[in-house]
Design an enzyme around this catalytic site. Structure first.
Site, PDB file in Angstrom:
ATOM      1  N   ARG A   1       1.345   2.999  -7.491  1.00  0.00           N
ATOM      2  CA  ARG A   1       2.378   1.976  -7.574  1.00  0.00           C
ATOM      3  C   ARG A   1       2.040   0.739  -6.750  1.00  0.00           C
ATOM      4  O   ARG A   1       2.554  -0.339  -7.018  1.00  0.00           O
ATOM      5  CB  ARG A   1       3.727   2.520  -7.074  1.00  0.00           C
ATOM      6  CG  ARG A   1       4.388   3.533  -7.964  1.00  0.00           C
ATOM      7  CD  ARG A   1       5.758   3.918  -7.416  1.00  0.00           C
ATOM      8  NE  ARG A   1       6.629   2.765  -7.317  1.00  0.00           N
ATOM      9  CZ  ARG A   1       7.010   2.208  -6.169  1.00  0.00           C
ATOM     10  NH1 ARG A   1       6.571   2.668  -5.023  1.00  0.00           N
ATOM     11  NH2 ARG A   1       7.822   1.179  -6.179  1.00  0.00           N
TER      12      ARG A   1
ATOM     13  N   ARG B   1      -4.702  -6.984  -5.627  1.00  0.00           N
ATOM     14  CA  ARG B   1      -5.020  -8.252  -6.273  1.00  0.00           C
ATOM     15  C   ARG B   1      -6.521  -8.538  -6.166  1.00  0.00           C
ATOM     16  O   ARG B   1      -7.151  -8.255  -5.143  1.00  0.00           O
ATOM     17  CB  ARG B   1      -4.271  -9.395  -5.596  1.00  0.00           C
ATOM     18  CG  ARG B   1      -2.765  -9.259  -5.641  1.00  0.00           C
ATOM     19  CD  ARG B   1      -2.185  -9.928  -6.872  1.00  0.00           C
ATOM     20  NE  ARG B   1      -0.736  -9.936  -6.768  1.00  0.00           N
ATOM     21  CZ  ARG B   1       0.058  -8.971  -7.228  1.00  0.00           C
ATOM     22  NH1 ARG B   1      -0.477  -7.945  -7.854  1.00  0.00           N
ATOM     23  NH2 ARG B   1       1.364  -9.040  -7.081  1.00  0.00           N
TER      24      ARG B   1
ATOM     25  N   ARG C   1      13.083  12.177   0.956  1.00  0.00           N
ATOM     26  CA  ARG C   1      12.873  11.445   2.208  1.00  0.00           C
ATOM     27  C   ARG C   1      14.086  10.562   2.455  1.00  0.00           C
ATOM     28  O   ARG C   1      14.640   9.956   1.522  1.00  0.00           O
ATOM     29  CB  ARG C   1      11.615  10.586   2.141  1.00  0.00           C
ATOM     30  CG  ARG C   1      10.347  11.370   2.203  1.00  0.00           C
ATOM     31  CD  ARG C   1      10.128  12.063   3.545  1.00  0.00           C
ATOM     32  NE  ARG C   1       9.521  11.164   4.534  1.00  0.00           N
ATOM     33  CZ  ARG C   1       9.258  11.541   5.777  1.00  0.00           C
ATOM     34  NH1 ARG C   1       9.584  12.748   6.202  1.00  0.00           N
ATOM     35  NH2 ARG C   1       8.683  10.688   6.611  1.00  0.00           N
TER      36      ARG C   1
ATOM     37  N   ARG D   1       8.353  -0.466   8.228  1.00  0.00           N
ATOM     38  CA  ARG D   1       8.498  -1.897   7.938  1.00  0.00           C
ATOM     39  C   ARG D   1       9.680  -2.460   8.696  1.00  0.00           C
ATOM     40  O   ARG D   1      10.571  -1.731   9.148  1.00  0.00           O
ATOM     41  CB  ARG D   1       8.660  -2.148   6.434  1.00  0.00           C
ATOM     42  CG  ARG D   1       9.951  -1.622   5.832  1.00  0.00           C
ATOM     43  CD  ARG D   1      10.052  -1.995   4.354  1.00  0.00           C
ATOM     44  NE  ARG D   1      11.339  -1.590   3.788  1.00  0.00           N
ATOM     45  CZ  ARG D   1      11.732  -1.894   2.555  1.00  0.00           C
ATOM     46  NH1 ARG D   1      10.954  -2.611   1.752  1.00  0.00           N
ATOM     47  NH2 ARG D   1      12.917  -1.497   2.095  1.00  0.00           N
TER      48      ARG D   1
ATOM     49  N   GLU E   1      12.711   0.227   9.722  1.00  0.00           N
ATOM     50  CA  GLU E   1      12.930   1.463   8.978  1.00  0.00           C
ATOM     51  C   GLU E   1      11.941   2.550   9.400  1.00  0.00           C
ATOM     52  O   GLU E   1      10.740   2.306   9.472  1.00  0.00           O
ATOM     53  CB  GLU E   1      12.789   1.212   7.477  1.00  0.00           C
ATOM     54  CG  GLU E   1      13.795   0.223   6.926  1.00  0.00           C
ATOM     55  CD  GLU E   1      13.634   0.009   5.428  1.00  0.00           C
ATOM     56  OE1 GLU E   1      12.772   0.695   4.826  1.00  0.00           O
ATOM     57  OE2 GLU E   1      14.360  -0.825   4.860  1.00  0.00           O
TER      58      GLU E   1
ATOM     59  N   TYR F   1      11.535   8.369  -8.844  1.00  0.00           N
ATOM     60  CA  TYR F   1      11.670   7.049  -8.248  1.00  0.00           C
ATOM     61  C   TYR F   1      11.623   5.994  -9.349  1.00  0.00           C
ATOM     62  O   TYR F   1      10.711   5.970 -10.165  1.00  0.00           O
ATOM     63  CB  TYR F   1      10.564   6.775  -7.234  1.00  0.00           C
ATOM     64  CG  TYR F   1      10.737   5.415  -6.585  1.00  0.00           C
ATOM     65  CD1 TYR F   1      11.595   5.261  -5.501  1.00  0.00           C
ATOM     66  CD2 TYR F   1      10.088   4.294  -7.093  1.00  0.00           C
ATOM     67  CE1 TYR F   1      11.789   4.019  -4.921  1.00  0.00           C
ATOM     68  CE2 TYR F   1      10.272   3.052  -6.512  1.00  0.00           C
ATOM     69  CZ  TYR F   1      11.124   2.921  -5.432  1.00  0.00           C
ATOM     70  OH  TYR F   1      11.320   1.690  -4.876  1.00  0.00           O
TER      71      TYR F   1
ATOM     72  N   ASP G   1      11.852   1.748  -9.969  1.00  0.00           N
ATOM     73  CA  ASP G   1      12.099   0.376  -9.547  1.00  0.00           C
ATOM     74  C   ASP G   1      13.432  -0.053 -10.142  1.00  0.00           C
ATOM     75  O   ASP G   1      13.928   0.545 -11.104  1.00  0.00           O
ATOM     76  CB  ASP G   1      10.980  -0.546 -10.038  1.00  0.00           C
ATOM     77  CG  ASP G   1       9.708  -0.401  -9.225  1.00  0.00           C
ATOM     78  OD1 ASP G   1       9.810  -0.028  -8.039  1.00  0.00           O
ATOM     79  OD2 ASP G   1       8.611  -0.644  -9.771  1.00  0.00           O
TER      80      ASP G   1
END
Length: 785
Positions: free
Chosen positions: A337, A341, A417, A450, A470, A518, A520
């Site tokens: 995921r 680049r 989680r 993060r 977090e 999961y 998006d």
């Protein structure tokens, strides 16, 4: 837990320009020197989450290295350039102006202008002095007081009411079902165990700082799916604003762009990659291919994309911190995921549509759920009222944890989680604490994964700031399903139970927790919309919804007519024969004229032909004309009396009109593509003087066809034709296939049910064109011989 840290400022000394100005004006403004010192202190200090650093002006940013930037990104490699420029500015040659003639209006005793400027500077210094009263308050997110997000939510279920649909969960998936159901005229109860709507997207104005922030982590909307983008821009809710997300990660003590791009590689490994081709060559040189059987886990997937060094620097530890497990234990999809680049593109997402709701996510949810047919109840656990709701609700849409729904079965729990949120409120911080809205910490230096500074989003100014860090764990609210072999096998057990309930039409399991997957945000919306339309699409062509569709199509026809500015008139002959022959010959002939003749095409037709000639500049129904056998009009493009011919003359003035594009409801069509629509037409009538048709699907053959198609397709079955549209007299024969379909294939839509209540012959064809425009596949059996 909460503590406050008031920090004092200190300086290593005054800059030369500050001392000079103080000495120059000391005789006139004694106070000014002290205030200016404060300004110098502010500019020479620094601030981050753990130390005192520079207080920046609004709109500026700073990272731990001290680089000040503006806009949506920065490049510390530009430091040398800027430093050199500053040196050049200070090294300018002094010019002797002593011999220059003074202006005649110059008065050395007039100090009003100087006084005015010094007063302004003093005021600015006072503002800076106020900013120095900077402090940080640290707390746990559980201490926040959360508003409900709307003024219409209640806290108790009205047990006297019945509902068409009851939705468990007021997040993305549940809200889609509630909003769409109400649009169809159905009554809805939406309930949530939390004290607010919006699910994990819930945001609100922080009471202490005035910052619009999320309660459950940052949410960035991005999608390539145009149908989803069209849906989120729902007229019920405030508009969205474009936002391209960029973020950094701290790796080996330096900020690097995340996701990995050319600049990331250059900074971490001292490379000098200049273009996409060089980046691709470098990636190929370090990538470790997966086994021939494919990538078996997250580690193999990551190394196959970025190689060993980048895997260790960014992927490995971050994955362990995020999931509490080695990438070797995780499904390959976890690291697949994460984008990589091959250029300098700093955006985290490359999707066509990237935006944030202009007034926040909660305002968006509030608009969608605000409807007379929707009741919203918060602070309410579905499982406490399940027995009552199973009786009071026509159907239930469940978006909660699937293992919680089947808890009584006694199976093991699925693993999730959770996240712990540590909040820092930075008071009197008009600038930014972080260099970007989100900073990732893939290393072992800190426990959190993060940090998020919310006022970055849409550049919302504030004199204060909120930073949330977090840390993930196995304990707490379920956020992320853990995709490993144990959980996948256990989920299949729960899924089998869910399918059994779904098959009886009573419960639909939808969303991240109910599907243990999961999603998006855009995929969650797409999934919910697909499930909704699979079950309800045909209702958009019934009753009031058909009238709305008719108004929409009539508006498109009027717009076409108004767009033709020609004044010359072109007549087109009427055809009163078979419907099929008119559709195959006369209609495409007329359409060809609209494309290639500089005139306004005027058409005539029998009852039921209005929408066949949707492109006509003026179509007139000849009311008293009935269909009967007739040869094709003279001059027709086939040069024939009938359409039964050995070869189709492709070079004729004949163009098929774009019926599908014109009549198709794009939203329904797009969301049906997961199970595309097949239209079955089975003609079974006495016709053409034959006693019995030879060509039709009997009950047994139809059962075989439906059994084959149903797992992968949405199906509409049509047998009868409205009397007003029949082209010759005929008698429909009795066949028991409709009873068989209702009993054995309840998800197959019977066209007869859609026609019920339609009395206008033009609407009969509008319905037919509307439904058939959704299909790319047709099974048509003509009957007769």
């Amino acid at each position: 837990m909460k503590f406050t840290n008031n920090r004092s400022r200190k300086s290593d000394g005054l800059s030369g320009w500050t001392s000079w100005v103080c000495r120059s004006v000391l005789a006139r403004k004694e106070m000014f020197c002290g205030l200016l010192i404060v300004v110098a202190l502010v500019h020479m200090s620094g601030n981050d989450l753990s130390k005192s650093r520079t207080l920046r002006s609004p709109g500026s940013k700073q990272h731990d290295g001290g680089d000040e930037v503006s806009g949506e990104g920065f490049d510390p490699e530009m430091d040398n350039f800027y430093t050199q420029k500053k040196k050049e500015n200070f090294d300018t040659v002094a010019v002797d102006c002593s011999q220059e003639e003074q202006h005649n209006d110059y008065d050395p005793n007039d100090t009003s202008r100087l006084d005015e400027i010094l007063d302004r500077v003093a005021q600015s210094a006072q503002v800076a002095f106020d900013e120095v009263q900077y402090n940080v308050e640290v707390s746990d997110s559980s201490e926040n007081i959360l508003p409900p997000g709307c003024d219409y939510a209640k806290e108790n279920i009205d047990t006297s009411k019945k509902y068409d649909v009851c939705v468990v969960g007021a997040g993305l998936s549940g809200t889609v079902f509630a909003e769409r159901t109400s649009e169809l005229g159905g009554s809805v109860l939406v309930m949530d165990v939390r004290p607010h709507i919006g699910g994990n997207c819930f945001d609100y104005i922080d009471q202490k700082t005035g910052v619009l922030r999320n309660q459950y982590g940052s949410h960035l909307f991005h999608t390539k799916i145009e149908a989803v983008w069209n849906y989120v821009n729902n007229p019920r809710s405030p508009p969205w604003k474009q936002w391209y997300h960029q973020k950094y990660g701290i790796v080996n003590g330096t900020y690097v762009p995340i996701p990995v791009n050319i600049l990331t590689v250059n900074r971490l490994f001292g490379k000098n990659i200049q273009n996409e081709e060089e980046m691709m060559e470098w990636l190929e040189s370090v990538q470790i291919p997966c086994p021939k059987c494919g990538c078996r886990n997250g580690e193999e997937m990551a190394k196959s994309r970025v190689g060993q060094e980048l895997y260790e620097a960014i992927f490995e530890t971050y994955t362990i911190k995020q999931w509490g497990r080695s990438p070797r234990e995780m499904d390959a999809s976890v690291t697949a995921r994460i984008p990589v680049r091959s250029n300098f593109d700093p955006r985290y997402f490359a999707d066509k549509f990237q935006a944030l709701p202009g007034e926040g996510y909660t305002a968006w949810f509030e608009g969608l759920l605000k409807h007379d047919l929707i009741d919203v109840v918060i602070n309410t656990d579905f499982h406490d009222h399940q027995e009552h709701l199973e009786q009071a609700c026509g159907s239930i849409v469940y978006t909660g944890p699937i293992d919680r729904y089947f808890e009584a079965k006694g199976y093991e729990k699925l693993q999730y989680r959770s996240i712990t949120f540590r909040e820092e409120r930075h008071y009197n911080m008009s600038g930014f604490v972080l260099p970007s809205p989100v900073v990732n910490y893939p290393g072992t230096e800190v426990p959190y994964t993060r940090a998020i500074e919310y006022k970055h989003y849409l550049h919302r100014p504030s004199p204060h700031s909120v930073v949330v860090k977090e840390t993930t764990s196995d304990e707490g609210e379920p956020y992320y399903p853990i995709p490993n072999e144990r959980n996948k096998a256990l989920y299949q057990t729960y899924k089998d139970l869910a399918i059994e309930l779904e098959n009886n039409g009573k419960v639909t399991f939808v969303g991240r927790l109910a599907n243990y997957k999961y999603f998006d945000m855009d995929k969650a919306l797409e999934n919910a919309l697909q499930l909704f339309y699979q079950k309800n699409w045909y209702k958009f062509y019934m009753g009031e919804q058909l009238l709305k569709y008719k108004r929409h199509i009539d508006g498109k026809i009027q717009a076409l007519q108004e767009a033709n500015t020609h004044t010359k008139r072109c007549d087109h002959p009427i055809y009163t024969g078979e419907f099929g022959m008119e559709l195959r010959v006369n209609v495409p002939w007329a359409y060809h004229k609209t494309l290639h003749s500089n005139c306004r095409v005027q058409t005539l037709g029998v009852k039921g032909s209005q929408y066949m000639y949707f492109f006509s500049d003026e179509h007139t129904i000849v009311e008293n004309t009935q269909r009967k056998y007739a040869v094709l009009p003279e001059g027709n493009p086939f040069g024939s009396d009938v359409v039964h011919m050995e070869d189709f003359p492709h070079d004729t003035p004949w163009t098929a009109p774009p019926f599908s594009d014109f009549f198709r409801r794009r939203d329904i069509y797009d969301f049906l593509q997961v199970k595309p629509l097949v239209f079955i037409s089975n003609k079974y009538v006495v016709q053409w003087k034959h006693k019995h048709p030879d060509n039709f699907l009997d009950v047994e053959l139809l059962r075989e066809v439906l059994t084959y198609l149903e797992p992968n397709y949405t199906i509409v079955y049509k047998r009868s034709t409205a009397k007003s549209l029949e082209d010759v007299d005929g008698a429909e024969l009795i066949m028991e296939e409709k009873d068989m379909i209702r009993t054995e294939f309840p998800n197959v839509v019977l066209y007869d049910d859609l026609q019920q209540g339609i009395t206008n012959v033009e609407d009969e064809n509008l319905l037919l064109f509307g439904i058939m425009s959704l299909a790319d596949k047709f099974l048509s059996v003509q009957g007769g011989t």
